[in-house]
Structures are given as structure tokens and as C-alpha cells.
Motif scaffolding. Structure first.
Motif, PDB file in Angstrom:
ATOM      1  N   TRP A 277       8.930  37.941   7.427  1.00  0.00           N
ATOM      2  CA  TRP A 277       8.375  36.594   7.311  1.00  0.00           C
ATOM      3  C   TRP A 277       9.426  35.576   6.865  1.00  0.00           C
ATOM      4  O   TRP A 277       9.366  34.407   7.253  1.00  0.00           O
ATOM      5  N   PRO A 303      -1.260  38.825   3.508  1.00  0.00           N
ATOM      6  CA  PRO A 303      -0.436  39.738   4.320  1.00  0.00           C
ATOM      7  C   PRO A 303      -0.411  41.156   3.779  1.00  0.00           C
ATOM      8  O   PRO A 303      -0.322  42.116   4.553  1.00  0.00           O
ATOM      9  N   GLU A 304      -0.504  41.297   2.471  1.00  0.00           N
ATOM     10  CA  GLU A 304      -0.409  42.643   1.888  1.00  0.00           C
ATOM     11  C   GLU A 304      -1.697  43.439   2.110  1.00  0.00           C
ATOM     12  O   GLU A 304      -1.755  44.623   1.786  1.00  0.00           O
ATOM     13  N   LEU A 305      -2.710  42.794   2.703  1.00  0.00           N
ATOM     14  CA  LEU A 305      -3.932  43.508   3.083  1.00  0.00           C
ATOM     15  C   LEU A 305      -4.125  43.535   4.599  1.00  0.00           C
ATOM     16  O   LEU A 305      -5.084  44.123   5.102  1.00  0.00           O
ATOM     17  N   ALA A 306      -3.228  42.899   5.331  1.00  0.00           N
ATOM     18  CA  ALA A 306      -3.371  42.833   6.788  1.00  0.00           C
ATOM     19  C   ALA A 306      -3.340  44.234   7.386  1.00  0.00           C
ATOM     20  O   ALA A 306      -2.520  45.062   6.990  1.00  0.00           O
ATOM     21  N   VAL A 307      -4.199  44.498   8.364  1.00  0.00           N
ATOM     22  CA  VAL A 307      -4.193  45.843   8.954  1.00  0.00           C
ATOM     23  C   VAL A 307      -2.985  46.061   9.856  1.00  0.00           C
ATOM     24  O   VAL A 307      -2.662  47.191  10.202  1.00  0.00           O
ATOM     25  N   SER A 308      -2.317  44.997  10.257  1.00  0.00           N
ATOM     26  CA  SER A 308      -1.122  45.159  11.081  1.00  0.00           C
ATOM     27  C   SER A 308      -0.193  43.973  10.873  1.00  0.00           C
ATOM     28  O   SER A 308      -0.637  42.857  10.610  1.00  0.00           O
ATOM     29  N   ASP A 309       1.107  44.235  10.974  1.00  0.00           N
ATOM     30  CA  ASP A 309       2.132  43.195  10.950  1.00  0.00           C
ATOM     31  C   ASP A 309       2.146  42.328   9.697  1.00  0.00           C
ATOM     32  O   ASP A 309       2.589  41.176   9.748  1.00  0.00           O
ATOM     33  N   GLY A 310       1.710  42.871   8.562  1.00  0.00           N
ATOM     34  CA  GLY A 310       1.738  42.093   7.327  1.00  0.00           C
ATOM     35  C   GLY A 310       3.142  41.592   7.000  1.00  0.00           C
ATOM     36  O   GLY A 310       3.315  40.448   6.575  1.00  0.00           O
ATOM     37  N   ALA A 311       4.137  42.428   7.227  1.00  0.00           N
ATOM     38  CA  ALA A 311       5.508  42.087   6.817  1.00  0.00           C
ATOM     39  C   ALA A 311       6.048  40.861   7.526  1.00  0.00           C
ATOM     40  O   ALA A 311       6.968  40.212   7.051  1.00  0.00           O
ATOM     41  N   GLN A 312       5.483  40.555   8.684  1.00  0.00           N
ATOM     42  CA  GLN A 312       6.003  39.422   9.437  1.00  0.00           C
ATOM     43  C   GLN A 312       5.010  38.267   9.509  1.00  0.00           C
ATOM     44  O   GLN A 312       5.202  37.325  10.277  1.00  0.00           O
ATOM     45  N   LYS A 315       2.158  33.256   5.075  1.00  0.00           N
ATOM     46  CA  LYS A 315       0.991  32.746   4.378  1.00  0.00           C
ATOM     47  C   LYS A 315       0.737  31.315   4.826  1.00  0.00           C
ATOM     48  O   LYS A 315       1.676  30.614   5.246  1.00  0.00           O
TER      49      LYS A 315
END
Lengths: 333, 333, 333, 333
Positions: A277, A303-312, A315
Motif C-alpha cells: 500500500w 485492510p488487516e481484516l480483508a479476506v484478500s489483498d489487505g497488504a495492498q 485505507k
């Protein structure tokens, strides 16, 4: 097309090739050098099967002069294609921003993000209902349930919907809900899917494969266009190289390259390119500065709860900042 | 899995992550260094979504310890998988040779080639009826007509049939005619197709994508196996690099690498790797010498008339020579 | 050389280019197609500076027909070059094995390994005295002290010595002690060093750069040869790709490719290619099977104490096994 | 550093490694998982030779936590390095533009171009006197004669001089004439040259190798800095990928990546990246927009007569246009 014969090529072999090429409707000009004999072909050489010529023991190599694409090429269609979706334009000098979560996860999640990106000035909403995941054990998407939520989000925000279609089997249902259908990087040369997309009345967002050349990307667009659908948006989302600091390597040169070769709009996806990100904003600025027609950016409020691609995923407050920054560049140019 | 925290990570963030990981059933061991805090995770970390962890502002990086594949991995299945098709075995120390034309073009063409490869000692017949072509203007295959010819060729020669399946729509018909179903390099991550293949009762020949890592190839095999079909043959057919003298770069190291990581058989396709007939024999010899379980080789009696891949097709007499050469190596080892 | 003009190229620009090319001694054949005008050049086009032509606004592209190398090429030197060092031959169908430690570390270490590889049948001894290390904080080699130990090892075992030369400053001293001078992958295009090597009376072992094409490798050999030293051994040691399971990707196709393009011997270095000792044997077998003239293999009696490349060093007993295996293949072919 | 042991690793082997690591001054934390035993190392692990550990038969893999660079890293030097050459600043938010011909060809050529780029607002003058050329038959530079002309151009225009140094032998003379010494991409890991550069009192412009990772670029900077010269400017000039439309692929993400990892200034060279003059302006705009500290651009008043790099040289009027465009972006941000 230019055919370079090997040094020891017998005259009768050269003549045989000349005759064959002429029978295909080409003019053939023979240029005899000291070492090599060269055959220059004139006419529509797209009918020629290069591999048949290369199969000849006495052919050293083949040089292709014409681009293999036609409908996607700028030569036969000099003016930019502009795609209009409910009044939102992609191409022709606008900077369209598509934003939203990687995956649709729930009504609350989608609505929260949709409203946030709308209020920051995004023009369209993205969100995946059918998810291509590297692992069979990962979340595979909410499927039609997710499509319904996207439709709801459109009703609330007015933002047109961009979502991925993974196969022919689910094509009809995705086509019904979405405004733009995305074909993912891993499906860029899924030719059966491209043919089906060519019969759709929706614009297609075609992502470049991780190791596809720009020419191959244009040939995949050609597949879609050859079946009747001229509304193709090309997407550069990072290619695979030896560098490991970023998830992929954003090929920013694809923007001016595609502007030279094609009339189709080009969109940059910095989220998948960088995979981090922290790099999305600088890469978005680079994209706008060098003339990209659109951006697609992953946004998630948690993002830290996103089921996919949280790291990118950005917010919403970081996305807001990005929007203000790219506006400055767009205004300056 | 090992989580490396940033230097300035606050204690409460570290503790939050520890708790979350424990709630997923992992043991967490905290190692506090001078600069970095490291969290070592123990247990089945496959349930953890790495991207969620990386999304945390204070996480520097994540190191994956376990392989993401399980069914395809050697750890849980130490002995080699041997696939038996009508008595022809792939895996377990045999060298199975699959040969035939790139495309099925006509009855005469197919029969001529089928008989030739049979008489040179090939164990199976290949031939494409549905063809993935870069250009929409190229020959797209004889489709079911081609499948019928393949069946005829099997009746005459006794050779089991390997042919490509491009999509779910035609899956049933290809499954009916073919003994082994091939999934092409460009479809290696067509996850919808992989899931369908997982429900097939035919062995699947899964080609490595042009820029797929060995781990990704094994993850695609895992997709198929997770749906119930354990008969997967992996195929290395050249990867894309900067080198242009060959069409692709044959990653010969994939043979010992896959032998270490997986129990599945590994096949080498030197034809697509090199793209030049003159290199097929040396590359085939290299493949057999380093332990490949099988070879797939394109053969055509008139390469300069082949509708596809003429440049990389061997004439029957050259294929005969190749067979005698690899026999010498197989016998010596 | 073939010059493809842009569609809208004015006649006077085309004529200007024609005249310029003729002034450089080339014959120019103009082929006027419907869309494109093509200029076919005949004669020694090596004098032409391609970039000057491409600089022209109306030139679309340039296609090179002749190989840029001459002395290194097979066209002008059809028979294989065989390099003889104290009776040991590289090239012409022999399989020469060069083995030894990555770095010379001490007399005891070097003698132990030298005797071991000699007794297993190695033909030459390798060992680094000047070490190119990625980190300035790593061991940089024993320098002249190391060269003296190599000389001693030669006296004891009779094995000719291969060692790396990193710069012009130390060239004379390395030249004095070594039988073959190695130029490392990272110096393949250190043109000052290549020129100096061209004036040496020692054979040069030239390693392919991590991202050098085969053509560039041959051009670097051409640098050496153009200064008078024709004894160049080419080395493929793995190229850099996206695959991370192996340290580099062994481009095994380089063997048949170089056999087609050049008369110089080709050596395979499986140790640096794989970076894992477990893969050295299968890759060595592949190399011998497809016609490599030589192998270079890192051997260490205590890899876990080696100051460099321990992970890819074979223990003497594993090297012994490898030698017996490749013998079988060499005998069979 | 984290050491992952193989599943079957015997306790005594694990203990031996633990002891060894402790003897090197590290704390070792053992984490015993169901399948794997992991050793977490704390302390300054830069002294550990990773290859020695990987050489152990029971070690599965090694995960590096610390960056291998120290002086070049931002961790120990958080504020940006600003390099001042005669009052021209590189780093810290300025956009410095270095422009000039690829090669110095003659007094008239150099003066014409120097005055042109000065009048368009360039801050420094580039020009090669020693030229690294792929072919030994190409123009190799005017050498000291060229350096004298550069000095003259500086006297006339006031622009500081950037020129390439290819080897240690000519280091002193180049150092005398130039204000910034450039180390070319092909010499990025010429460690002898890097060590000499580390003893220079001139700033070093270090170009990233065609297939060097960002970490390796920083390690080469570390070589220079470890010898005492802290004035290093990093240069991204395109990396080698499979894409052939551009000469190289500009890795624009290197700008934000280096900003995260290092305090050293980062310069973008769009000329070598693209290899096509038509792309220089859009890529320059992208570079400035995403935060590059400097640009280096090839300019020639007669590209079709340039002895090198004509195809990628901008004419002065196009350079003028570029300067006005990047100013707009710099002002907007």
C-alpha cells in the motif's frame, strides 16, 4: 515480412518459397547478398503462417514487419477510443478512477467502502464476486450474492460497477449485474473466454498477463474485437521480473507504448503491481503524469481484516490523499 | 510462518497480532531482538491469510515456512505417483514418449504421423483438436471432427490419446474421446477449468505457465487434486526470459526440483521450449538424463505445410533418430 | 540489414537514407509495399550504426540479418575449436571436468580437495583467490597467497589450474600462476578487462552474465578474440529469471544454441546455476547428455565450514558418484 | 535470521547449529513446531555466512530478516542525503536534470549541445569519453581528448560534468576532469572498480545493472561507502525483461522503493530505459511525479549522425519541451 535464407540455400528451394508466397497473393522481391539471400514480401502477409516458413531447413529466420493486430491498432483507427459508461468516460484525456475492495465480503463492508471512495471522488466502484485465488483453500468469492451487493452499492452511490468474470459458465449472470467486465491477468489468453467477451454488450477491462508482451495484450484485445465488441480497456498491472521487493514490476512504459500502437484506453492498476500500500500513491502519480487514461485502486477500511489483498489496500483516508495529489498533476498538465 | 515486526512496532500491536494468531489455533513464540521483534508461529499456518498480516502498518515482512500445497507435496506422500493409461506407465522411472502433430489437420495427416511415431516406439499419440492460438485469425482446430480422427488413430495404432481441453463448455466431449486431457500453459491458472478437471476421471497433463513458478504449478495441481482427481502429470515446456534465440527457456532444473517437492510425474516438452526443431534432440537427451518421467514431442511429416508449429516439428526420420539416442541414455542409467 | 520505413515516410527521406547506405558501401534494394517501404541492404552491414538509422523520425524499425560477431561465429570457422592445456582438451567431443573449492581457504583445505577430485577423475582444479562478493564485508579471497597454494596443488596433483581474474591491476600476477583465467559473470561486459584478456597467452573461461543473451556472450568473446586471443571457453552458469526455487535458472538450451552459432567450446557450471548441491548431479548429467564440452563443479570436504558457496558444494563422495554417472552417459553416446 | 530445519533433523544436528550460532555472538531461540523446528537468531547476524548454514543437509531454508546493507540503509541514517556539486543539489526534494550527448564526438558537437541544454535549464552536462560498447568494432570514445572538451564546455556553460569511468587504470585522469563519476550498469558489480570509487573524493553516480535487484544495487553502494565515499547517487535505467517493444523496462517502482530503503538520492535515466526518443518525455514526467531526485537525459542536435544512442537522443527543441512539462509537475507537487 522478410525471409532470410541460410547461406547454403539451393536456388530451387528459394524459388519454391517464392512461388508459394506469390500463390498466397504476395509480391516477392529477392535481394541477393554476398552471404545471404533475402526475400522481401509485399501485400497482406497476415495470411502467411510464419511457422510453416521457419520449418524449412534452409530458412535462417523470419522478420515480421506488419503488426499482427488490426482492429486494436492505431494505424487503421487513428483517433482515441472513448468508452462511456453511464456518462463516465474512459479515454480521450480524462483520468477515470475506479476504486473499491478486492473482494466483496459483506453488505456493510461494501457500502462503507463504496461511500468512502465516492466521497473522495472515485468515478466507478470495483469489487470481486468471483475470485481467482492461487490456492484452492482460499476464499473463492461471494459469487451471485456479491453481485447483488454490488448492484445495491450502485443504487446508493450511483457509481458504475467493475467486476471480474472468470469463465463462460457464469458470463450471463455477471454481465447482467456489472457495467464493465474485467478479465484477469491469468485469463488474458483464455481464448474461449475472450471469444465470449467479444459477443458481450459490456465494455471489457482486459488485464495484461504477468508475462505477456504488449503485442500479446493487443492480440487478446483483437480476439474480443474480432467478435464484435470494440469497447476494450487495456490494463497494465505489473509484470513478473526477477525483482522481489515489489510483488510485480509496474511497466509504466506500457502507457506511452500503447498510446503509440493502439487507440484503446489504458488503465494502470498500481495495487497489484506494487503489492504494497505504501507505493500506491507515488505509482498513481507517475501513471497520471505519463498519460494513463484511468486508475484502478484497491481500498479497504480494515485492510488487516480483508479476506484478500489487505497488504495492498489503501485505507479511505490514504485514498482521499491520493485523489487530491493526482488532481494536482491532472490540473497542471 | 515467521512475522517480522518493524523496529518501532508498539507492544500493544504485537500483542494484538499474537492474540489473533492464537485464536486461529497457532502457537506463537516471540523472539525479541535488538532491532526487530520476530513472531514464530507453530501449527497449521495454512489457515492464516498472509495479506491480512502484511496489511498491518507495523509488520515489516512475513516469511512462509510451510509449502502452501499439501496433496501435491512429497511430504505427505513420499512414494512416486505412477499413472497407468491402458498399461502405459508415466512415473516411477519409466520414460514415456508422447508424440504427434501439433494440430490434427486431416485423416491422412494424422494417420501418417501416428503410424510413424508408433513404429519409432512412441507410447502415446498427441494431437490438438481445440487450439489456443495467439491470433483470432489463425486456424482454431478441427474440434469434435479432430477428436473423432484421434479416436480412429488410436484404434489403428493402439496408442492412447493426449489432447488439449480449453474450457468447461467442451469438457465433456473431449473427456469422452481422450485418454489424457491436457491443460495448456496459458490456462494453468484458469481456476474454473482446474476445478472441472478435478472432477474428471481422466489423468490431467498440466502445463506450466510461461511465467509460473514451480510452486504455482504445484498449487494448480493442488486445485485439481483438491476436487478428487489425483492423476496429474506436470509439464515443463519452457519459461519466458529475456533470451530470444530460443522461443522459451527450458527450465531443466524443474525436473530435480519437482522430484524433491512432489510425488507427481514430470514431463518435458522440448518442442515448445526451444521452438526450433534442431534443438529437440539435445534437449530430449538432457531431459532423460536428469530424470524426466516423460517427453512430449511434436512430429509432422511435412512441417512446411503444418497449420501450426511447423518450425518446431520433427520429421519422422529425425524423431526415429531421437528415440534411438534417448534409449541409449535410458539404458546407461 | 532491413530498414522498415513508417507509412508516411516522404520519398526524399527514403532517398537520403538510400544514398547514405550506399556511401557506406552497401547495395540498397527498395521494396515498396502497400503500407510500408522496406530497404534491403546487401554487403558488410557491420559498419552501419543501427542507432543512427533508428534515430530517423520516419524509420519504424530495423531488422538485423547478419550476426554481429565474426571471429566467434561458426560461419567463418566451421570446425570446432579445441583448447589444449597441458594435454587436457576442452572442445571437440571430450567431456572435461573442472572441480575444486569455491575459494582457496588454506593449504590443508586445498590439498585435501585437490587430491579428492583428482582421484575421482577430474581433469583440472578450480579455486578462487580473488573473490567477487556481493557484500564488502564478506571474505574477499587469499589473493596471491591463494595463487601460490594453487600452484602447489598443481605440483602435487598435476591438475591444471583455473582461477578468476577480477581486474586489470592483478592481471599479470594471476596470469603467471593460472593455466586458464576465468572472467566472472558480473564482469562479462567489463570491456577493459576483456581487452586485457585478449592480449593474454592463457585461455579465457568467459562466464555468461546473469542477464546476458547468448549473442552478448559471443560479442564478449569477440572482444577477447579481436585482440588476438582465440582460446575462449564459454560458460553457461544460470540466468536470472522469476523462479526462486533455484538460485538461477540453468539455460541448458545454450549448449545446442552455441554449438549452432559458434565454434568455441561450451562449459556448464551447474553449481552456480542451481545453488543447491542436491541438484548438481542431475544437471551435470543433463549437460553431458546434450553435448556440453566441459563441466565446472564446486567441491568441498566440509561445506558447512566453507567460506563461500557451501550450499552448492558437493562433498567428495558425492562428486565421486557424479563422475561415475556422467561416465555412463558419455560412454553411451 | 531464521533457520528452518528439515522435518527429520536429528536433535544433535540442531544443537550443533545452535552452539555455532551462539559462538558467533547470536542469541538463538528454538521454536519447535509439529513438522518443523525453527531457530530464531537475535543479534548482528551479518557476520553469519548463510551459505555455510544452507550447506547443512538438515537445513531446509534460511530466512534473512536484516537488510545486508548498513551505510546505505535508511535505518541507520534516516534523513535524506543531499549531494552538492558546485551549488547544484541532488537529493532532498530538488529535481536535478543532467543532459547532454551519449558520447563526446567533437568540440563543435559538444559545445552546441551543452549550450542548448543549458539554455533549456539543465543543471549538469553529461557526455561519455570512455564508452562501454557491446561490439569491439564500435567507436570506443575520445578518451582524454573527450575529457578536455568536457572541461571546456564546463568553462563556457558553468555546468558541472558527469562522465563515465570504466576501469581503475583510467580512474585518476577521469577523476581530475569530472565532477561526478558514473559507473555504468555493466560495471555495477565490478567490485575492484567499486573499491577504487570508494576512495575517490568525487560523488559517484551508480547505475543499476540490467538484472540487479534493488538490494544488490544498495550493496554496491555499500561497497563504495565502506571505503569512505558517502556521496553515492543511485540510478535506475531500466531492467531486462521479456518485453521487447522497449529496449529495457523502466522499473519506476524503484523510486518509492529506494526512498523506503535508503537515504541516497535516486536518479532516473529514461533514455536508456526506453531506447526510443518518443517515450523520454512521458517517462520523465512519471519520474518527477513519483519523487525522483534527478533525471539524466541524452540530447543530440543531430541524432541521425550521433556515433552512439541516436535512437534514444532527444533533439534540443524536444528537450526544451520536456523541461517545461516537468516544471509544471514539479510546481504542482
Amino acid at each position: 515480412m522478410v525471409i532470410v535464407m541460410k547461406q547454403n540455400a539451393p536456388t530451387e528451394v528459394i524459388e519454391k518459397i517464392q512461388k508459394k508466397m506469390m500463390s498466397l497473393g504476395c509480391e516477392v522481391h529477392k535481394v541477393q547478398g554476398k552471404d545471404h539471400c533475402i526475400l522481401g514480401l509485399v501485400g497482406d502477409t497476415r495470411k502467411i503462417n510464419p511457422s510453416q516458413i521457419e520449418a524449412n531447413d534452409y530458412v535462417e529466420k523470419l522478420l515480421i514487419v506488419q503488426h499482427p493486430f488490426k482492429l486494436a491498432g492505431r494505424a487503421f483507427h487513428p483517433e482515441d477510443t472513448i468508452i462511456d459508461v453511464d456518462g463516465v468516460k474512459i479515454g480521450g484525456g480524462n483520468t477515470c478512477v475506479i476504486a473499491g475492495p478486492c473482494s466483496v465480503e459483506s453488505e456493510e463492508q461494501l457500502m462503507t467502502i463504496a461511500k468512502a471512495v465516492k466521497s473522495s471522488g472515485a468515478h466507478m466502484l470495483r469489487g470481486g464476486a468471483y475470485k481467482p485465488r492461487t490456492s484452492p483453500y482460499s476464499f473463492q468469492g461471494m459469487e451471485e450474492e456479491g453481485l447483488k451487493l454490488l448492484k445495491k452499492a450502485k443504487e446508493v452511490t450511483g457509481l458504475p460497477i467493475v467486476t471480474e468474470i472468470m469463465d463462460e459458465v457464469n458470463f450471463d449472470v455477471v454481465e447482467e449485474y456489472a457495467d464493465i467486465l474485467q478479465i484477469g491477468a491469468r485469463n488474458m489468453q483464455n481464448f474461449s473466454l475472450l471469444k465470449r467477451a467479444g459477443k458481450s454488450n459490456r465494455p471489457i477491462l482486459l488485464k495484461r498477463g504477468l508475462c505477456a508482451t504488449i503485442e500479446e495484450l493487443l492480440m487478446s484485445a483483437e480476439y474480443i474485437m474480432s467478435k464484435g465488441n470494440n469497447n476494450v480497456i487495456l490494463c497494465e498491472r505489473g509484470i513478473r521480473t526477477f525483482e522481489t521487493y515489489t510483488r510485480n514490476t509496474l511497466d509504466i512504459s506500457a502507457v506511452p507504448a500503447i498510446k503509440e500502437l493502439s487507440h484503446l484506453p489504458i488503465l494502470i492498476d498500481p495495487s497489484h503491481a506494487a503489492g504494497r500500500w505504501s507505493m500506491i500513491e507515488p505509482l498513481s502519480k507517475a501513471a497520471v503524469a505519463c498519460g494513463a487514461d484511468a486508475l484502478m485502486i484497491e481500498v479497504h477500511h480494515q485492510p488487516e481484516l480483508a479476506v484478500s489483498d489487505g497488504a495492498q489496500s489503501l485505507k479511505p483516508e490514504k485514498f482521499e490523499h491520493l485523489m487530491r495529489e493526482i488532481e494536482k498533476i491532472a490540473n497542471a498538465l
